[in-house]
Write a protein that holds these residues in place. Structure first.
Motif, PDB file in Angstrom:
ATOM      1  N   LEU A  51       0.822  -1.200   0.000  1.00 22.43           N
ATOM      2  CA  LEU A  51       0.000   0.000   0.000  1.00 22.43           C
ATOM      3  C   LEU A  51       0.862   1.260   0.000  1.00 22.43           C
ATOM      4  CD1 LEU A  51      -1.521  -1.686   2.896  1.00 22.43           C
ATOM      5  CD2 LEU A  51      -3.248  -0.705   1.435  1.00 22.43           C
ATOM      6  N   GLU A  52       0.521   2.192  -0.881  1.00 15.29           N
ATOM      7  CA  GLU A  52       1.138   3.514  -0.813  1.00 15.29           C
ATOM      8  C   GLU A  52       0.461   4.309   0.303  1.00 15.29           C
ATOM      9  OE1 GLU A  52       1.650   7.535  -3.512  1.00 15.29           O
ATOM     10  OE2 GLU A  52       1.638   5.577  -4.514  1.00 15.29           O
ATOM     11  N   ALA A 110       4.122   5.669   7.649  1.00  8.72           N
ATOM     12  CA  ALA A 110       4.698   4.324   7.572  1.00  8.72           C
ATOM     13  C   ALA A 110       4.546   3.576   8.889  1.00  8.72           C
ATOM     14  CB  ALA A 110       6.163   4.393   7.156  1.00  8.72           C
ATOM     15  N   SER A 111       4.840   4.238   9.984  1.00  8.88           N
ATOM     16  CA  SER A 111       4.734   3.574  11.286  1.00  8.88           C
ATOM     17  C   SER A 111       3.305   3.143  11.568  1.00  8.88           C
ATOM     18  CB  SER A 111       5.244   4.506  12.387  1.00  8.88           C
ATOM     19  OG  SER A 111       5.117   3.901  13.661  1.00  8.88           O
ATOM     20  N   ALA A 112       2.345   4.034  11.286  1.00  9.23           N
ATOM     21  CA  ALA A 112       0.937   3.690  11.505  1.00  9.23           C
ATOM     22  C   ALA A 112       0.515   2.535  10.607  1.00  9.23           C
ATOM     23  CB  ALA A 112       0.061   4.912  11.252  1.00  9.23           C
ATOM     24  N   SER A 115       8.541  -1.399   5.294  1.00  6.02           N
ATOM     25  CA  SER A 115       8.246  -0.195   4.519  1.00  6.02           C
ATOM     26  C   SER A 115       9.392   0.031   3.540  1.00  6.02           C
ATOM     27  CB  SER A 115       8.088   1.022   5.439  1.00  6.02           C
ATOM     28  OG  SER A 115       6.975   0.862   6.304  1.00  6.02           O
ATOM     29  N   TRP A 116       9.068   0.617   2.401  1.00  4.90           N
ATOM     30  CA  TRP A 116      10.050   0.842   1.344  1.00  4.90           C
ATOM     31  C   TRP A 116      10.058   2.315   0.966  1.00  4.90           C
ATOM     32  CZ3 TRP A 116       6.851  -3.306   1.780  1.00  4.90           C
ATOM     33  CH2 TRP A 116       7.451  -4.583   1.817  1.00  4.90           C
ATOM     34  N   LYS A 117      11.257   2.805   0.622  1.00  3.73           N
ATOM     35  CA  LYS A 117      11.432   4.228   0.343  1.00  3.73           C
ATOM     36  C   LYS A 117      11.235   4.544  -1.137  1.00  3.73           C
ATOM     37  CE  LYS A 117      14.616   4.984   4.203  1.00  3.73           C
ATOM     38  NZ  LYS A 117      15.987   5.405   4.615  1.00  3.73           N
ATOM     39  N   ASP A 118      10.689   5.746  -1.389  1.00  3.07           N
ATOM     40  CA  ASP A 118      10.510   6.200  -2.763  1.00  3.07           C
ATOM     41  C   ASP A 118      11.784   6.877  -3.270  1.00  3.07           C
ATOM     42  OD1 ASP A 118      10.581   8.753  -1.654  1.00  3.07           O
ATOM     43  OD2 ASP A 118       8.425   9.089  -1.827  1.00  3.07           O
ATOM     44  N   SER A 159       4.170   0.542   2.377  1.00  8.30           N
ATOM     45  CA  SER A 159       4.306  -0.478   3.414  1.00  8.30           C
ATOM     46  C   SER A 159       3.510  -1.703   2.999  1.00  8.30           C
ATOM     47  CB  SER A 159       3.809   0.036   4.769  1.00  8.30           C
ATOM     48  OG  SER A 159       4.637   1.071   5.253  1.00  8.30           O
ATOM     49  N   GLY A 160       3.921  -2.840   3.513  1.00 11.31           N
ATOM     50  CA  GLY A 160       3.224  -4.063   3.152  1.00 11.31           C
ATOM     51  C   GLY A 160       3.629  -5.223   4.018  1.00 11.31           C
ATOM     52  N   GLY A 161       3.001  -6.338   3.746  1.00  9.97           N
ATOM     53  CA  GLY A 161       3.290  -7.547   4.497  1.00  9.97           C
ATOM     54  C   GLY A 161       2.744  -8.761   3.783  1.00  9.97           C
TER      55      GLY A 161
END
Length: 290
Positions: free
Chosen positions: A242-243, A249-251, A266-269, A277-279
């Motif tokens: 999800l963007e 990101a923390s939330a 989480s991944w950086k742009d 973020s994802g899982g």
């Protein structure tokens, strides 16, 4: 807004048209709009600055520049925006695709490239940029794209047809119309701006559909709804990406943990901001060792 200058009288050449426009709008915008009017590559503006514009083209260009001065996004003025190397049609019914969202494509390819017949769900497809790109980049992918807006779906379907992508489209308020379908990958660029954020009244976003931007008092309502509903729509071992906003990101990771996801990250742009973020869903619910 830059100081007003009168346009040249009579005929005008490319150099004169650009000089007039640059006194009013950004130089890059001026060039993009003139290329759109002339339907020409960028090199032509450089190679033939003395070329004259006919009366109709000059009038069209002036009108577009004035609309840009009023704040209308360039993508709506030209009717297109590039995403992942392809041109997508856009209208005021859809959010303008942005480079940051390409990170969702990159993550999908990193996790699923080489796999055949991956079932993919794109939630809140808008212009269809994500769904169409994934259908074209992932081998034999089975892509479903949903949006609650019928007008957005028309744009997305037109983009899929024009670019030759096989995508199924569903009008749905998030998961409501999906029945019992399951997927190996769910991606979403949902609304994530706080409803009272003053930035919604500034710049290009003033002209974009509010429903594609704002989501509750903290901007987290739609993110939470997607994360909560995703386990029932994912195959065991499936991924959710999800963007979200620059400070969410923390939330988002907390919501993913509460829903029972594993391998949360989480991944950086391209700007170095945690933007996605994802899982992974392993088929176990919250509190059971996900």
């Amino acid at each position: 807004m830059k100081p007003h200058t009168q346009p040249p009288a009579g005929e005008v050449d490319i150099a004169g048209a650009l000089a007039w426009a640059r006194a009013r709008i950004d130089q890059m915008d001026a060039r993009v709009l003139l290329r759109h009017v002339l339907q020409c590559p960028a090199a032509r503006l450089v190679a033939w600055p003395e070329q004259r514009l006919d009366g109709a083209d000059w009038a069209s260009y002036r009108a577009l520049v004035e609309r840009r001065v009023a704040g209308e996004p360039v993508a709506y003025l030209t009717g297109s925006r590039e995403f992942f190397g392809r041109e997508f049609m856009v209208t005021p019914a859809v959010l303008i695709p942005r480079p940051d969202t390409e990170l969702l494509v990159e993550l999908a390819l990193a996790h699923f490239a080489g796999q055949r017949a991956v079932r993919v769900l794109d939630m809140g497809t808008g212009s269809g940029a994500l769904a169409v790109t994934l259908a074209l980049e992932l081998e034999a992918a089975d892509v479903v794209a949903l949006d609650r807006s019928r007008e957005a779906l028309w744009v997305a379907m037109a983009n899929a047809a024009r670019l030759g992508a096989s995508v199924s489209f569903v009008q749905s308020d998030w998961f409501d119309a999906l029945g019992d379908e399951r997927f190996q990958l769910i991606v979403a660029n949902p609304p994530y701006i706080a409803a009272a954020d003053p930035h919604l009244e500034e710049g290009d976003v003033r002209f974009e559909p509010r429903g594609a931007l704002a989501s509750g008092p903290q901007g987290l309502d739609d993110l939470a709804e997607i994360i909560t509903g995703a386990p029932a729509r994912l195959e065991s071992g499936g991924w959710l990406f999800l963007e979200h906003g620059y400070d969410q990101a923390s939330a988002a990771r907390g919501l993913l943990a509460d829903a029972g996801f594993a391998q949360i990250a989480s991944w950086k742009d391209i700007a170095g901001i945690e933007r996605v973020s994802g899982g992974r869903w392993l088929g176990r619910g919250p509190g059971r060792g996900a």
